[in-house]
Write an enzyme that holds these catalytic residues in place. Structure first.
Site, PDB file in Angstrom:
ATOM      1  N   GLU A  91      -4.373 -13.785   2.741  1.00 17.85           N
ATOM      2  CA  GLU A  91      -3.586 -12.707   2.124  1.00 17.85           C
ATOM      3  C   GLU A  91      -4.306 -11.376   2.266  1.00 17.85           C
ATOM      4  OE1 GLU A  91      -0.960 -11.690   0.757  1.00 17.85           O
ATOM      5  OE2 GLU A  91      -0.014 -13.128  -0.584  1.00 17.85           O
ATOM      6  N   GLU A  95      -2.022  -9.154  -6.406  1.00 22.58           N
ATOM      7  CA  GLU A  95      -1.909  -8.315  -7.606  1.00 22.58           C
ATOM      8  C   GLU A  95      -1.416  -9.169  -8.771  1.00 22.58           C
ATOM      9  OE1 GLU A  95       0.190  -4.649  -7.005  1.00 22.58           O
ATOM     10  OE2 GLU A  95      -0.319  -3.949  -9.006  1.00 22.58           O
ATOM     11  N   LYS A 123      -6.615  -7.328  -7.029  1.00 21.42           N
ATOM     12  CA  LYS A 123      -6.402  -6.378  -8.141  1.00 21.42           C
ATOM     13  C   LYS A 123      -6.190  -7.213  -9.395  1.00 21.42           C
ATOM     14  CE  LYS A 123      -3.587  -2.753  -6.118  1.00 21.42           C
ATOM     15  NZ  LYS A 123      -2.282  -2.061  -6.227  1.00 21.42           N
ATOM     16  N   PHE A 144      -3.060   2.149  -5.841  1.00 18.73           N
ATOM     17  CA  PHE A 144      -2.307   1.752  -4.657  1.00 18.73           C
ATOM     18  C   PHE A 144      -3.152   2.055  -3.424  1.00 18.73           C
ATOM     19  CE2 PHE A 144       0.810   1.615  -1.338  1.00 18.73           C
ATOM     20  CZ  PHE A 144       1.589   0.532  -1.734  1.00 18.73           C
ATOM     21  N   ARG A 157      -0.643   1.727   8.103  1.00 18.97           N
ATOM     22  CA  ARG A 157      -1.039   0.347   8.333  1.00 18.97           C
ATOM     23  C   ARG A 157      -2.198   0.223   9.323  1.00 18.97           C
ATOM     24  NH1 ARG A 157       2.020  -4.005   6.905  1.00 18.97           N
ATOM     25  NH2 ARG A 157       4.152  -3.290   7.044  1.00 18.97           N
TER      26      ARG A 157
HETATM   27  P1  IMP Z   1       1.666  -9.854  -5.894  1.00 17.81           P
HETATM   28  O1  IMP Z   1       2.783 -10.798  -5.588  1.00 17.81           O
HETATM   29  O2  IMP Z   1       1.943  -9.002  -7.097  1.00 17.81           O
HETATM   30  O3  IMP Z   1       0.308 -10.543  -6.005  1.00 17.81           O
HETATM   31  O4  IMP Z   1       1.600  -8.771  -4.754  1.00 17.81           O
HETATM   32  C1  IMP Z   1       1.129  -9.000  -3.498  1.00 17.81           C
HETATM   33  C2  IMP Z   1       1.876  -8.119  -2.517  1.00 17.81           C
HETATM   34  O5  IMP Z   1       2.195  -6.827  -3.070  1.00 17.81           O
HETATM   35  C3  IMP Z   1       0.984  -7.844  -1.332  1.00 17.81           C
HETATM   36  O6  IMP Z   1       1.108  -8.837  -0.339  1.00 17.81           O
HETATM   37  C4  IMP Z   1       1.463  -6.477  -0.883  1.00 17.81           C
HETATM   38  O7  IMP Z   1       2.572  -6.616  -0.030  1.00 17.81           O
HETATM   39  C5  IMP Z   1       1.937  -5.794  -2.144  1.00 17.81           C
HETATM   40  N1  IMP Z   1       0.929  -4.877  -2.733  1.00 17.81           N
HETATM   41  C6  IMP Z   1       0.356  -4.990  -3.955  1.00 17.81           C
HETATM   42  N2  IMP Z   1      -0.511  -3.970  -4.167  1.00 17.81           N
HETATM   43  C7  IMP Z   1      -0.486  -3.212  -3.048  1.00 17.81           C
HETATM   44  C8  IMP Z   1      -1.186  -2.002  -2.661  1.00 17.81           C
HETATM   45  O8  IMP Z   1      -2.026  -1.426  -3.381  1.00 17.81           O
HETATM   46  N3  IMP Z   1      -0.904  -1.526  -1.420  1.00 17.81           N
HETATM   47  C9  IMP Z   1      -0.014  -2.116  -0.571  1.00 17.81           C
HETATM   48  N4  IMP Z   1       0.665  -3.227  -0.905  1.00 17.81           N
HETATM   49  C10 IMP Z   1       0.428  -3.778  -2.128  1.00 17.81           C
END
Ligand code: IMP
Length: 167
Positions: A91, A95, A123, A144, A157
């Site tokens: 991954e 978050e 995070k 972010f 990217r």
């Molecule tokens: P989760 O499902 O909340 O754990 O989020 C994971 C996904 O959220 C990642 O694979 C990213 O696509 C997106 N994401 C979360 N935080 C960021 C960030 O700070 N920058 C870019 N994408 C993020």
């Protein structure tokens, strides 16, 4: 227009990824390892990491739908079988943990021998799911970030470092 502030320089990223790769191989042993890259964000991380894992590495890709609406994550595509294989999910960032939880459940239903996970960035302050990350590159604050695969509306990217996006 926002601006970018460097958070993890390219040299620090590469040094940590080398360490992670060696640690994953050391813990796993010499056997085959199926590395599952979560598109698109983990593309560069996975490419660099698997070369440091080395040995018998199989590389597969998984693509998720509806990532912007994290309440409804679906798996759109998995490139190969995971049946009876030792797997590691690669991954870019975790978050809430919802993406990893959804993917883990999806893979688990396909009879792998084992599933582990690695994320370049963590995070932890926004975690909502009780998930285990076996390997973490860097823990970062609640900001972010973009670069090294991570985007904001398709932008930033291809940076070779991680930057905080300041709106
Ligand atoms: P989760 O499902 O909340 O754990 O989020 C994971 C996904 O959220 C990642 O694979 C990213 O696509 C997106 N994401 C979360 N935080 C960021 C960030 O700070 N920058 C870019 N994408 C993020």
């Amino acid at each position: 227009m926002g601006h970018l502030k460097s958070l993890i320089p390219a040299i620090a990223l590469q040094a940590r990824i080398e360490e992670l790769g060696k640690e994953i191989r050391r813990q796993h042993g010499p056997g085959p390892l199926t590395c599952i890259c979560v598109l698109r964000g983990a593309l560069f991380f996975a490419a660099d990491l698997v070369r440091h894992i080395g040995g018998d590495v199989r590389l597969e890709f998984v693509h998720l739908k509806n990532q912007s609406d994290s309440l409804d994550i679906e798996i759109a595509y998995l490139s190969g079988s995971v049946s009876d294989q030792d797997c590691i999910i690669i991954e870019d960032i975790v978050e809430t943990g919802l993406t990893l939880r959804t993917l883990w459940t999806y893979l688990q239903e396909r009879s792998p021998r084992s599933i582990r996970s690695v994320s370049l960035l963590d995070k932890p302050c926004n975690r909502q799911q009780d998930i285990t990350l076996d390997f973490i590159g860097f823990s970062i604050p609640d900001e972010f970030v973009v670069g090294y695969g991570l985007d904001l509306h398709g932008q930033h990217r291809v940076l070779d470092y991680i930057a905080t996006y300041i709106p």
